[in-house]
Design an enzyme around this catalytic site. Structure first.
Site, mmCIF file in Angstrom:
data_model
loop_
_atom_site.group_PDB
_atom_site.id
_atom_site.type_symbol
_atom_site.label_atom_id
_atom_site.label_comp_id
_atom_site.label_asym_id
_atom_site.label_seq_id
_atom_site.Cartn_x
_atom_site.Cartn_y
_atom_site.Cartn_z
ATOM 1 N N SER A 143 2.613 -12.237 13.897
ATOM 2 C CA SER A 143 4.052 -12.372 14.168
ATOM 3 C C SER A 143 4.800 -11.988 12.900
ATOM 4 C CB SER A 143 4.380 -13.826 14.521
ATOM 5 O OG SER A 143 5.772 -14.038 14.503
ATOM 6 N N TYR A 156 3.505 -22.767 13.125
ATOM 7 C CA TYR A 156 3.242 -21.513 13.857
ATOM 8 C C TYR A 156 3.115 -20.362 12.854
ATOM 9 C CZ TYR A 156 4.444 -17.490 16.882
ATOM 10 O OH TYR A 156 4.466 -16.282 17.533
#
Ligand SMILES: NC(=O)c1ccc[n+]([C@@H]2O[C@H](COP(=O)([O-])OP(=O)(O)OC[C@H]3O[C@@H](n4cnc5c(N)ncnc54)[C@H](O)[C@@H]3O)[C@@H](O)[C@H]2O)c1
Length: 261
Positions: A143, A156
């Site tokens: 990401s 995350y």
């Protein structure tokens, strides 16, 4: 149907919806036979039906990537039906939100279990078959927030940063064995994960516009834009590409702290 992955046997995790589903459909449309793995077994069946209706082939694999037995079973099922897996996309992930001190230990454990342990387990189960074949392509879904800091995504982001480090090491460990490992780092993508996130917010519409504005290109990305890069990395067109992290982010990572226009 194209043929850029003709003869390939692929496994895509988290493929019941969103980006994973888009990758599974794209790979199948390019000739790969695809293992569609997800917690949501019924939705996996739906994706495989779509693949078959479009003239491809696939196998639904209900299972949890953080569970070693379920991972082993899924990999065995693909092998029995199609042969050893030569193309793997570690896509499944969960995204607990919050600053570090607001994150519960349960959320921390769950995020690490799916995003990092899951990628470890699936790769560990698939790589021996790739070593037998003497070839393979692995794509780890990272990401943009694994590269640059974004608010409220501490744990995350940490797992996504770990996947980028893992990708680099895997690429060096297996390059001579014919296995290429790359990561993809998407910016914000129009997907069910984004919808789920926005649904939890009070100012959904404004936030959606902020997401568009945050990307120098002026909008969030599409599932197809991520799937296209995964297709490239999986295909022989990327035969000299390993250890890379492809930023599919409309310029988000490169942006730095520019003034708003
Ligand atoms: N959507 C975005 O804006 C965005 C941005 C950057 C990176 N990503 C990454 O892209 C990937 C896909 O994101 P998405 O937006 O499609 O997410 P999504 O939530 O729509 O889909 C994720 C899928 O993974 C499955 N899954 C979750 N835990 C699992 C487990 N333990 N075992 C098996 N399957 C499991 C879910 O059931 C779901 O179908 C993720 O790795 C995510 O971190 C997404």
């Amino acid at each position: 149907m194209g043929g850029r992955l003709e003869g390939r046997v692929a496994l895509v995790t988290g493929a019941a919806r969103g980006i994973g589903r888009g990758i599974a459909l794209k790979f199948a449309s390019e000739g790969a036979r695809v293992g569609v793995m997800d917690l949501d077994e019924i939705a996996c069946l739906g994706v495989v039906n779509e693949i078959i209706l479009n003239g491809g082939d696939g196998i639904p694999l209900g299972g949890d990537i953080s569970n070693p037995k379920q991972v082993e079973d899924a990999v065995k099922s693909v092998r029995l039906k199609f042969g050893p897996i030569d193309t793997l996309v570690n896509n499944a992930a969960i995204m607990p939100t919050g600053r570090l001190h607001e994150t519960s230990l349960d959320d921390f454990e769950a995020c690490v279990a799916v995003n990092l342990r899951g990628t470890f387990l699936v790769s560990k189960a698939v790589i021996p078959g790739m070593l037998e074949l003497g070839k393979g392509a692995i794509i780890n879904m990272a990401s943009a927030t694994g590269v640059r800091g974004l608010p409220g995504l501490a744990i995350y982001s940490a797992t996504k940063g770990a996947l980028i480090a893992l990708t680099r090491c895997m690429s060096t460990d297996y390059a001579k064995k014919g296995i290429r490992t790359n990561a993809v780092a998407p910016g914000t993508i129009d997907s069910p994960m984004l919808e789920d996130f926005l649904a939890m917010q009070t100012n959904k519409d404004r936030l959606r516009k902020d997401f568009d504005a945050m990307h120098p290109i002026g909008r969030v990305g599409t599932i197809d834009e991520v799937a296209n890069v995964c297709l490239f990395l999986a295909s022989d067109d990327a035969s000299f590409v390993t250890g890379s992290t492809y930023e599919v982010d409309g310029g988000l990572i490169s942006k730095g702290e520019q003034p708003q226009d």
